[in-house]
Design a protein around this motif. Structure first.
Motif, PDB file in Angstrom:
ATOM      1  N   THR A  31      14.284 -15.814   9.309  1.00 18.64           N
ATOM      2  CA  THR A  31      14.642 -16.454  10.467  1.00 18.64           C
ATOM      3  C   THR A  31      15.175 -18.131  10.521  1.00 18.64           C
ATOM      4  N   ASP A  32      13.679 -18.634  10.493  1.00 19.21           N
ATOM      5  CA  ASP A  32      13.528 -19.893  10.198  1.00 19.21           C
ATOM      6  C   ASP A  32      14.188 -20.452   8.817  1.00 19.21           C
ATOM      7  N   ARG A  33      14.628 -21.602   8.769  1.00 22.77           N
ATOM      8  CA  ARG A  33      15.029 -22.056   7.507  1.00 22.77           C
ATOM      9  C   ARG A  33      14.514 -23.506   7.253  1.00 22.77           C
ATOM     10  N   ILE A  34      14.507 -23.810   5.893  1.00 25.68           N
ATOM     11  CA  ILE A  34      14.225 -25.279   5.542  1.00 25.68           C
ATOM     12  C   ILE A  34      15.312 -26.057   5.736  1.00 25.68           C
ATOM     13  N   ILE A  35      15.196 -27.340   6.274  1.00 20.24           N
ATOM     14  CA  ILE A  35      16.410 -28.290   6.106  1.00 20.24           C
ATOM     15  C   ILE A  35      16.034 -29.612   5.582  1.00 20.24           C
ATOM     16  N   ALA A  36      14.941 -29.880   5.328  1.00 23.20           N
ATOM     17  CA  ALA A  36      14.456 -30.923   4.556  1.00 23.20           C
ATOM     18  C   ALA A  36      13.266 -30.768   3.650  1.00 23.20           C
ATOM     19  N   VAL A  37      13.375 -31.090   2.459  1.00 22.02           N
ATOM     20  CA  VAL A  37      12.293 -30.780   1.481  1.00 22.02           C
ATOM     21  C   VAL A  37      11.339 -31.992   1.558  1.00 22.02           C
ATOM     22  N   PRO A  38      10.116 -31.673   1.220  1.00 26.55           N
ATOM     23  CA  PRO A  38       9.042 -32.832   1.272  1.00 26.55           C
ATOM     24  C   PRO A  38       9.399 -33.940   0.134  1.00 26.55           C
ATOM     25  N   ALA A  39       8.930 -35.198   0.498  1.00 25.76           N
ATOM     26  CA  ALA A  39       9.235 -36.341  -0.408  1.00 25.76           C
ATOM     27  C   ALA A  39       8.655 -35.981  -1.796  1.00 25.76           C
ATOM     28  N   GLY A  40       9.402 -36.135  -2.761  1.00 20.19           N
ATOM     29  CA  GLY A  40       9.140 -35.989  -4.238  1.00 20.19           C
ATOM     30  C   GLY A  40       9.415 -34.502  -4.408  1.00 20.19           C
ATOM     31  N   PHE A  41      10.100 -33.824  -3.590  1.00 19.43           N
ATOM     32  CA  PHE A  41      10.750 -32.594  -3.973  1.00 19.43           C
ATOM     33  C   PHE A  41      12.302 -32.769  -4.151  1.00 19.43           C
ATOM     34  N   GLU A  42      12.766 -31.578  -4.694  1.00 23.34           N
ATOM     35  CA  GLU A  42      14.293 -31.620  -4.747  1.00 23.34           C
ATOM     36  C   GLU A  42      14.803 -30.258  -4.449  1.00 23.34           C
ATOM     37  N   VAL A  43      16.063 -30.137  -3.991  1.00 21.79           N
ATOM     38  CA  VAL A  43      16.775 -29.143  -3.385  1.00 21.79           C
ATOM     39  C   VAL A  43      17.174 -28.383  -4.829  1.00 21.79           C
ATOM     40  N   LEU A  44      16.920 -27.147  -5.126  1.00 22.00           N
ATOM     41  CA  LEU A  44      17.379 -26.816  -6.603  1.00 22.00           C
ATOM     42  C   LEU A  44      18.378 -25.757  -6.258  1.00 22.00           C
TER      43      LEU A  44
END
Ligand code: XMP
Length: 511
Positions: free
Chosen positions: A132-145
């Motif tokens: 249901t929920d979704r991630i819209i921003a990754v933490p600093a230092g992380f990349e969307v893969l």
């Protein structure tokens, strides 16, 4: 050398055991533990990697399980799945969006960046979503893969911190390359060696049991079922004649079963196996009894009495073997409720045997691993792939009173059904399949004569854990053969019906 371990932290999702099984299938030992484990406990457990499972919560729920940030600072690789992925993002300062509508089913996703997780996986493939929920921003230092059309952060991570999250479920078969992704995490991120094999397990356990038991005495109740058979064979390999097995012949077994147990384990493997002939005792006690629970009660109590008598003859022993397996001992989720087998047929034994300690050599294994160990120990497919049989056996497959005549009819009918299922190669596809002798008689015509005989019902179900089940879609021509053979070859049966009820609302057994 101790084998490497993956810790699967359970946040309450429905596929949690499956994740641990997949990891083991990929050659790395894994344990499923409650997400309440503290950072100190995790550190002491010393896993080579941690997987956070999915779960039913939103990270914003009042009672949602959270994770101590220090777990993510241990330097141990982490993979978060679904809720686990959202939790990592939320804990490390990313953003999770609370959604009203769920996304459920197969989705095509694309990798937008290569990483150790994507090795050997095409740029586009299908995954299984259930969130249901979704991630819209990754933490600093992380990349969307990776992403899908509706889910911008389908996978993300940091190769430096060796922490990753995936929104989909790699453990379910609908995720095309899910297994490859898990394998990548284990071998390319955690540096797994792949040291969990059943060959290693057998060697380790035999050495361990030898050391623990030495030349002391061990007792085992052998039911002929897979778990007790494999447990006994393993202990026998370690201590030989110091293991004494007792098989209670209650007269309610399927056709040829007692003979098979004796021939495989006593004659074939040379086990010290005692058979207690108690058929008359059980059948006399069941005379006139029609209530299913009363039948169970009588059989359960007599079983313990007979076993106690045999155990007394043997005298004091040091250990009692039990075929407990991993799903029986898992203490998972937030509820922390241990799963207990409701009708375990040897449950009452410890109280009547004079022993010092229980030995449970299979308590770390899933059912499919128990089967592999059985094969590794040289047991035949017939034993290793045996379907589960209830403790009260045929007594709860005879509706109404259990009589010797009904037993004889049911045994033959059941044997024919099993024989045809085996010939059709369906043994491994069906969870349980058996015949039931109903409490009805119907009119038939055989030769030129009118008959008035029993209705036999055939029951066959598919299931993963017997909690729910569906009736098996057995091909008509197999059913036809079974029906023809039973009505031709078995006395006192003139009509065959096939049970097409799932569980719920019905149960697997008829009583
Ligand atoms: P039901 O009939 O409840 O069965 O859907 C679920 C699973 O449990 C087995 N079963 C038993 N096992 N003692 C046992 O050891 C029993 O009294 C008993 N009753 C049912 C059944 O065969 C199925 O695998």
């Amino acid at each position: 050398m101790e084998h490497q371990k993956i810790l699967v932290l359970d946040f309450g999702g429905q596929y949690n055991q499956l994740i641990a099984r997949r990891v083991r299938d990929l050659g790395v030992y894994s344990d499923l533990k409650s997400c309440d484990m503290t950072v100190e406990e995790i550190s002491a457990y010393a896993p080579v990697g941690i997987i956070f499972t999915g779960g039913p919560n939103s990270v914003y729920d009042e009672n949602a399980p959270h994770i101590d940030k220090r777990v993510l600072e241990l330097g141990i690789p982490v993979l978060g799945i679904c809720y686990g992925a959202q939790l990592i993002a939320h804990t490390l300062g990313g953003e999770v969006e609370h959604a009203e509508k769920s996304e459920y089913g197969k989705r095509e996703f694309s990798f937008v960046k290569e990483s150790p997780l994507s090795e050997g996986i095409p740029a586009r493939s299908v995954c299984w979503m259930s969130h249901t929920d979704r991630i819209i921003a990754v933490p600093a230092g992380f990349e969307v893969l990776a992403s899908t059309e509706s889910c911008p952060v389908t996978a993300y991570g940091s190769s430096e911190r060796r922490i990753y999250g995936v929104q989909f479920h790699p453990e379910v078969v609908h995720s095309e390359y899910g297994n490859q992704l898990l394998k990548n995490f284990l071998y390319h991120v955690c540096g797994a060696r792949g040291d969990w094999t059943m060959k290693n397990f057998v060697a380790e356990q035999v050495a361990r049991l030898k050391e623990k038991i030495g030349d002391k005495k061990v007792l085992c109740a052998m039911s002929g079922g897979v778990d007790s058979a494999v447990a006994a064979t393993l202990v026998h390999r370690a201590v030989g004649k110091n293991l004494i097995c007792v098989f209670v012949d209650h007269g309610l077994h399927r056709k040829d079963e007692p003979e098979e147990v004796m021939s495989v384990f006593r004659d074939g493997l040379g086990m010290n196996l005692v058979k207690a002939d108690a058929a008359d005792l059980f059948l006399d006690a069941l005379a006139g009894v029609t209530d299913p629970e009363e039948k169970r009660h009588i059989i359960g109590k007599l079983f313990i009495d007979v076993f106690e008598k045999e155990a007394k003859k043997i005298g004091a022993v040091d250990y009692l073997v039990q075929g407990t397996i991993y799903p029986d001992v898992i203490e998972s989720g937030k509820g922390k409720s241990a799963v207990i087998k409701s009708h375990h047929n040897v449950g009452g034994l410890p109280s009547v045997v004079d022993f010092k300690e229980i030995v449970e050599p299979l308590r770390d294994l899933f059912k499919d691993e128990v089967r592999k160990v059985g094969t590794e120990l040289g047991l035949s497919d017939g034993i290793v792939w045996r379907q589960p049989c209830p403790g009260p056996a045929l007594a709860i497959r005879i509706m109404g009173e259990v009589t010797r005549e009904k037993l004889a009819t049911l045994r033959e009918a059941d044997f024919i059904f099993r024989d045809e299922i085996a010939k059709a190669g369906l043994m491994r596809d069906i969870w349980q399949y058996f015949a039931v002798i109903t409490d009805s008689k119907t009119v038939g015509v055989q030769g030129d004569f009118r008959t008035y005989e029993n209705v036999i019902a055939l029951r066959a179900v598919t299931s993963v854990d017997a909690m729910t089940a569906d009736w098996a879609r057995i091909p008509y021509d197999v059913l036809e053969k079974v029906s023809n053979r039973i009505t031709n070859e078995v006395k006192h049966a003139n009509r065959i019906v096939y049970d097409i009820t799932s569980k719920p609302p019905a149960t697997i057994e008829w009583e």
